[in-house]
Design a protein around this motif. Structure first.
Motif, PDB file in Angstrom:
ATOM      1  N   UNK A 123      -3.892  16.423  -0.475  1.00 40.48           N
ATOM      2  CA  UNK A 123      -4.469  15.434  -1.391  1.00 40.48           C
ATOM      3  C   UNK A 123      -3.620  14.175  -1.322  1.00 40.48           C
ATOM      4  N   UNK A 124      -4.291  13.049  -1.201  1.00 41.78           N
ATOM      5  CA  UNK A 124      -3.606  11.762  -1.173  1.00 41.78           C
ATOM      6  C   UNK A 124      -4.023  10.945  -2.382  1.00 41.78           C
ATOM      7  N   UNK A 125      -3.043  10.474  -3.126  1.00 38.89           N
ATOM      8  CA  UNK A 125      -3.262   9.454  -4.145  1.00 38.89           C
ATOM      9  C   UNK A 125      -2.686   8.179  -3.554  1.00 38.89           C
ATOM     10  N   UNK A 126      -3.505   7.143  -3.455  1.00 40.09           N
ATOM     11  CA  UNK A 126      -3.024   5.882  -2.900  1.00 40.09           C
ATOM     12  C   UNK A 126      -3.294   4.755  -3.895  1.00 40.09           C
ATOM     13  N   UNK A 127      -2.458   3.733  -3.781  1.00 42.89           N
ATOM     14  CA  UNK A 127      -2.669   2.544  -4.599  1.00 42.89           C
ATOM     15  C   UNK A 127      -2.145   1.330  -3.863  1.00 42.89           C
ATOM     16  N   UNK A 128      -2.607   0.172  -4.314  1.00 44.71           N
ATOM     17  CA  UNK A 128      -2.173  -1.103  -3.755  1.00 44.71           C
ATOM     18  C   UNK A 128      -1.762  -2.036  -4.884  1.00 44.71           C
ATOM     19  N   UNK A 129      -0.647  -2.697  -4.673  1.00 45.64           N
ATOM     20  CA  UNK A 129      -0.137  -3.690  -5.617  1.00 45.64           C
ATOM     21  C   UNK A 129      -0.142  -5.046  -4.917  1.00 45.64           C
ATOM     22  N   UNK A 130      -0.875  -5.998  -5.489  1.00 42.23           N
ATOM     23  CA  UNK A 130      -0.905  -7.362  -4.942  1.00 42.23           C
ATOM     24  C   UNK A 130       0.363  -8.108  -5.348  1.00 42.23           C
TER      25      UNK A 130
ATOM     26  N   UNK B 155       0.866  -1.182   0.000  1.00 44.84           N
ATOM     27  CA  UNK B 155       0.000   0.000   0.000  1.00 44.84           C
ATOM     28  C   UNK B 155       0.900   1.228   0.000  1.00 44.84           C
ATOM     29  N   UNK B 156       0.639   2.157  -0.922  1.00 46.87           N
ATOM     30  CA  UNK B 156       1.430   3.382  -1.049  1.00 46.87           C
ATOM     31  C   UNK B 156       0.494   4.586  -0.982  1.00 46.87           C
TER      32      UNK B 156
END
Length: 146
Positions: A120-127, A75-76
């Motif tokens: 502002x937060x941009x978040x993403x998750x990489x499995x 999670x970033x």
């Protein structure tokens, strides 16, 4: 329930030089053998580039990068000062610019953008596959509902 761990948080200067620093930070925190390293590094590069070019953090403001390993996903969060316009996916892969969030949309398991008092937060998750698990990388990608 499996718990994740915060790998680190770093503050970057809102300038183009910070993009390579962000990539180096990801490599340091994940390690060269991590199965999600390439995807996380690419997407961090794209999202931090957006922050230092398009947000009110440009020209020396602050951009914060946080990375957590949540057992089978990374999670970033990338936090910047926001801007008058919200980040969005552009539809043309042949355009000279604007492909960053399209890559996030394509490569991430989940992602989203939100504004709050911190900016502002941009978040993403990489499995990724963890240990001997068959679970991982096979889940459909989706954007979180707003």
């Amino acid at each position: 329930m499996r718990m994740g761990s915060l790998l680190g948080v770093t503050d970057l200067v809102g300038s183009p030089e910070s993009v390579s620093q962000a990539r180096d930070y990801v490599r340091k925190k994940l390690g060269e053998d991590h199965p999600a390293l390439d995807d996380v590094t690419l997407l961090v590069s794209e999202v931090v580039t957006n922050a230092v070019v398009h947000s009110d953090s440009r020209d020396g403001g602050r951009v914060t990068l946080a990375i957590a390993d949540c057992y089978d996903l990374i999670h970033v969060d990338v936090v910047d000062a926001g801007s008058a316009t919200a980040p969005h996916v552009r539809g043309d892969m042949l355009d000279e610019g604007g492909r960053g969030l399209m890559l996030v949309e394509t490569l991430s398991h989940r992602w989203n953008v939100y504004d709050d008092a911190a900016g502002r937060t941009v978040w993403f998750q990489i499995k990724y596959k963890h240990g001997g698990d068959d679970d991982g990388l096979s889940h459909p990608r989706q954007r979180e509902p707003s």
